[in-house]
Design an enzyme around this catalytic site. Structure first.
Site, PDB file in Angstrom:
ATOM      1  N   GLU A  96       0.883  -1.160   0.000  1.00  0.00           N
ATOM      2  CA  GLU A  96       0.000   0.000   0.000  1.00  0.00           C
ATOM      3  C   GLU A  96       0.926   1.217   0.000  1.00  0.00           C
ATOM      4  OE1 GLU A  96      -3.488   0.920   3.010  1.00  0.00           O
ATOM      5  OE2 GLU A  96      -2.668  -1.085   3.276  1.00  0.00           O
ATOM      6  N   ARG A 118       5.355 -13.161   9.730  1.00  0.00           N
ATOM      7  CA  ARG A 118       6.026 -11.897   9.435  1.00  0.00           C
ATOM      8  C   ARG A 118       7.356 -11.833  10.183  1.00  0.00           C
ATOM      9  NH1 ARG A 118       2.592  -7.991   9.467  1.00  0.00           N
ATOM     10  NH2 ARG A 118       3.947  -6.260   9.916  1.00  0.00           N
ATOM     11  N   LYS A 164       4.292   0.810  10.465  1.00  0.00           N
ATOM     12  CA  LYS A 164       4.437   2.067   9.712  1.00  0.00           C
ATOM     13  C   LYS A 164       3.999   3.268  10.539  1.00  0.00           C
ATOM     14  CE  LYS A 164       3.448   0.214   5.162  1.00  0.00           C
ATOM     15  NZ  LYS A 164       2.362   0.062   4.216  1.00  0.00           N
TER      16      LYS A 164
HETATM   17  P1  ATP Z   1       0.048  -1.559   7.097  1.00  0.00           P
HETATM   18  O1  ATP Z   1       0.280  -1.680   8.562  1.00  0.00           O
HETATM   19  O2  ATP Z   1       0.023  -0.158   6.606  1.00  0.00           O
HETATM   20  O3  ATP Z   1      -0.999  -2.459   6.504  1.00  0.00           O
HETATM   21  P2  ATP Z   1       1.929  -3.437   6.045  1.00  0.00           P
HETATM   22  O4  ATP Z   1       3.179  -3.637   6.827  1.00  0.00           O
HETATM   23  O5  ATP Z   1       0.923  -4.520   5.977  1.00  0.00           O
HETATM   24  O6  ATP Z   1       1.391  -2.076   6.534  1.00  0.00           O
HETATM   25  P3  ATP Z   1       1.810  -3.295   3.180  1.00  0.00           P
HETATM   26  O7  ATP Z   1       2.245  -2.173   2.331  1.00  0.00           O
HETATM   27  O8  ATP Z   1       0.378  -3.659   3.202  1.00  0.00           O
HETATM   28  O9  ATP Z   1       2.327  -2.979   4.620  1.00  0.00           O
HETATM   29  O10 ATP Z   1       2.710  -4.569   2.944  1.00  0.00           O
HETATM   30  C1  ATP Z   1       3.123  -5.059   1.719  1.00  0.00           C
HETATM   31  C2  ATP Z   1       3.540  -6.488   1.885  1.00  0.00           C
HETATM   32  O11 ATP Z   1       4.616  -6.609   2.803  1.00  0.00           O
HETATM   33  C3  ATP Z   1       2.402  -7.332   2.423  1.00  0.00           C
HETATM   34  O12 ATP Z   1       2.251  -8.442   1.567  1.00  0.00           O
HETATM   35  C4  ATP Z   1       2.833  -7.720   3.795  1.00  0.00           C
HETATM   36  O13 ATP Z   1       2.394  -9.016   4.107  1.00  0.00           O
HETATM   37  C5  ATP Z   1       4.357  -7.662   3.717  1.00  0.00           C
HETATM   38  N1  ATP Z   1       4.928  -7.325   5.022  1.00  0.00           N
HETATM   39  C6  ATP Z   1       4.685  -6.229   5.766  1.00  0.00           C
HETATM   40  N2  ATP Z   1       5.344  -6.290   6.926  1.00  0.00           N
HETATM   41  C7  ATP Z   1       6.040  -7.453   6.945  1.00  0.00           C
HETATM   42  C8  ATP Z   1       6.910  -8.105   7.887  1.00  0.00           C
HETATM   43  N3  ATP Z   1       7.219  -7.565   9.062  1.00  0.00           N
HETATM   44  N4  ATP Z   1       7.451  -9.298   7.528  1.00  0.00           N
HETATM   45  C9  ATP Z   1       7.156  -9.846   6.349  1.00  0.00           C
HETATM   46  N5  ATP Z   1       6.342  -9.304   5.431  1.00  0.00           N
HETATM   47  C10 ATP Z   1       5.779  -8.119   5.713  1.00  0.00           C
HETATM   48 MG    MG Z   2      -1.135  -4.036   4.902  1.00  0.00          MG
END
Ligand code: ATP
Ligand code: MG
Length: 605
Positions: A69, A304, A314
């Site tokens: 996003e 994660r 974030k």
């Molecule tokens: P938000 O809290 O804004 O939803 P998010 O960390 O989920 O943030 P996105 O931009 O939706 O961020 O994430 C993009 C991709 O990165 C998603 O597929 C998510 O699963 C992956 N991702 C985010 N954080 C992690 C993490 N700590 N470890 C592994 N993958 C991650």
């Molecule tokens: Mg997300």
């Protein structure tokens, strides 16, 4: 449009390590051997069943995606997800898509879009099947999502619910209590279609009603209790402007995005596990209706990344920036990709890290030292060596003028790399001089040495690395007793690399820089940003454990080869650690270095 063929991997030549199998690789290998996706077609761009129907078989064996996003900077957790998704596509003859999940009209920003594109490129990956292809945008699929919603209504799988948000929440039940049907649940498809079009046409206020999937209000999985799939929201979207006043919910949009892009393996983090039944339900309905092709993409979840001493939310990272606890998203203490890059991390070190930590199905914490170890490993045979004195103290060779000649400067040389990698041209040696006065580290002299101390103290001899053996004779102090200079004599005929130089044995060699050619440099010594290993676990106030000593700035003296560094060039400052010339602030006139990582693990202590 002709179908692009997968591009060869980039930036991976230096990565020569065994790739342990994991559950995702096993799933992919099973799908490949069974031919699960072998009959998929690909029209060269995303689209519905009809779009792909006449196209050739997809040359990509699998398709994965990274769907950020655009609402913030990517961090080390995203780096794991990027390396995973792009790495699997690369390893199995597939293609990974970069897709901006921009279905939420309020949160996007082109600053974030650009930074995400840069981060993925910098990590070494191409997307969408061709170098420099445009990333996909989920908002390009709004028309299809709308059409799919009308189909669901017509087929009796969706209805417009005019209950208030509070009523809907109360009727949803909870883990122990089944939900209650909405009074609007049994409207006819024709009535629902009229209402849904009225929603689209702006006849109702924001929040007045939603479109819900009609599934099962008694499902043990609350996500299956008629989830909302469209809401009214008057907001200007960065891509579609004011075309829409209704927007799809994430849980509805995401499976459709995957399906239109012919994704085979949709890999996400564990918190989406409970959404998988809806993901499958939705795609099955749309395949039944002939809108999408079978077989549908499948979602697979992994744990994660949780890294000790690091926060990856974030929102919390934004707070650190906004409240000036750090200098920006690219502060070298930040776990953002721009921060890690400025700190001296390399794409190879992050790829190595992602491989090494692997993927699992259960949450765990990775020790920060694992990340640091990967950087050390990558830089060991790459980063040129140099001498830098971080806490300078002057040393005067009292017999220099007599033995060497008045104000004589003697040229010295040392290799840039002690073990140059085989098959690559050996880098040019470093050149510097030694004269009557040199800078040494303050703690390399001790007037009254503790037991076992082998460096400079009155009567002891050491080697100035790459220079001469010297014998300490004492020190000078100011009125307050502070040591202002160390005094020593040079032992003639002991210059490193000259015949007979090794006949004088010493127990230690110390690093140094000559006063004559040393250059002052700002050195930023970074430490962990938080003192607590799990700064925000179980709702803790992460600001309470901010490390007040996470940045210490010193004026160091560096040898001439270091002062000539290019921005972003990495070095090993001998005996100190790996440093990078700051990407933004370093110039040859005013050198600035950041500590990337020390030579040894200091996190376990
Ligand atoms: P938000 O809290 O804004 O939803 P998010 O960390 O989920 O943030 P996105 O931009 O939706 O961020 O994430 C993009 C991709 O990165 C998603 O597929 C998510 O699963 C992956 N991702 C985010 N954080 C992690 C993490 N700590 N470890 C592994 N993958 C991650
Ligand atoms: Mg997300």
């Amino acid at each position: 449009m002709s179908a692009p063929t997968p591009t060869p991997p980039k930036n991976t030549a230096a990565l020569d390590f065994a790739k342990p199998s994991n559950f995702l690789r096993q799933i992919i290998e099973t799908d490949l051997s069974k031919g699960t996706y072998a009959k998929r077609r690909w029209a060269g761009s995303p689209g519905d069943a009809q779009h792909h129907a006449a196209a050739a078989l997809d040359p990509a064996k699998i398709r994965t995606r990274f769907p950020p996003e655009p609402n913030g900077y990517l961090h080390v957790g995203h780096a794991k997800s990027i390396c995973l998704n792009f790495g699997l596509a690369r390893d199995y003859g597939g293609i990974c898509h970069l897709r901006f999940d921009d279905t939420n009209p309020e949160k996007e920003d082109t600053e974030y879009v650009d930074s995400i594109v840069d981060a993925v490129k910098w990590l070494g990956f191409d997307w969408n099947g061709a170098p420099d292809a445009a990333p996909y945008q989920a908002s390009d699929y709004f028309d299809f999502m709308y059409r799919a919603a009308e189909y669901l209504i017509e087929a009796g799988h969706a209805y417009v619910d005019e209950q208030t948000f509070e009523q809907m929440r109360a009727a949803r039940g909870d883990f122990g209590k089944p939900g209650v049907d909405s009074p609007f649940r049994n409207r006819t498809p024709a009535e629902n279609l009229v209402q849904f079009r009225a929603m689209r046409d702006g006849k109702y206020e924001d929040g007045a009603m939603v479109l819900r999937a009609k599934i099962d209000m008694a499902s043990p999985n609350i996500n299956m209790r008629d989830p909302a799939i469209y809401r009214i929201r008057r907001a200007t979207h960065h891509n579609t402007g004011d075309t829409w006043c209704i927007y799809p919910m994430y849980t509805y949009a995401h499976p459709i995005e995957d399906a239109l892009e012919q994704i085979t393996h949709s890999i996400c983090t564990l918190e989406f596990e409970d959404q998988r039944p809806f993901y499958d339900w939705l795609l099955e309905r749309l395949i039944e209706g002939g809108l999408l092709d079978a077989p549908p993409p499948r979602q697979h979840e992994f744990a994660r990344l949780n890294l000790t001493y690091v926060i990856t939310s974030k929102r919390k990272l934004a707070q650190l920036v906004r409240d000036h606890h750090v200098s920006g998203w690219d502060d070298p203490r930040m776990p953002t990709i721009v921060g890690l890059r400025r700190r001296g991390y390399t794409p190879e070190s992050l790829q190595l890290f992602a491989e090494r930590i692997g993927v699992s199905k259960s949450d765990s914490w990775i020790d920060y030292s694992t990340l640091e170890g990967c950087l050390r490993e990558d830089l060991e045979n790459k980063a040129h060596r140099g001498m830098a004195v971080l806490n300078p103290l002057k040393l005067v060779l009292t017999n220099w003028d007599d033995v060497m000649g008045k104000d004589h400067l003697e040229p010295c040389t040392l290799p840039a790399l002690p073990h140059p990698p085989e098959g690559l041209p050996e880098p040019a040696a470093r050149h510097f001089t030694i004269g009557k006065e040199v800078w040494i580290e303050q703690d390399d002299f001790c007037e009254v040495p503790p037991k076992g101390y082998k460096r400079l103290y009155p009567g002891n001899s050491v080697r100035l690395k790459g220079g001469y053996v010297i014998t300490c004779s004492g020190c000078e102090k100011d009125a307050s007793g502070t040591i202002t200079a160390v005094l020593a004599t040079v032992v003639p005929d002991t210059k490193s690399g000259t015949p007979g130089s090794e006949t004088v044995k010493v127990k230690a060699a110390i690093t140094w820089v000559a006063v004559a050619d040393g250059v002052a440099a700002e050195v930023r010594l970074y430490d962990r940003l938080f003192l607590d290993a799990q700064p925000d676990a179980s709702g803790k106030d992460f600001l309470a454990s901010l490390n007040p000593a996470s940045l210490k700035v010193v004026t160091a003296i560096v040898e001439p080869s270091l002062a000539r560094a290019r921005p972003d060039e990495k070095f090993q400052f001998e005996r100190h650690g790996y440093f990078v010339a700051d990407r933004l602030d370093h110039t040859q006139d005013k050198p600035v270095f950041n500590l990337a990582v020390g030579l040894k693990d200091s996190w376990g202590k």
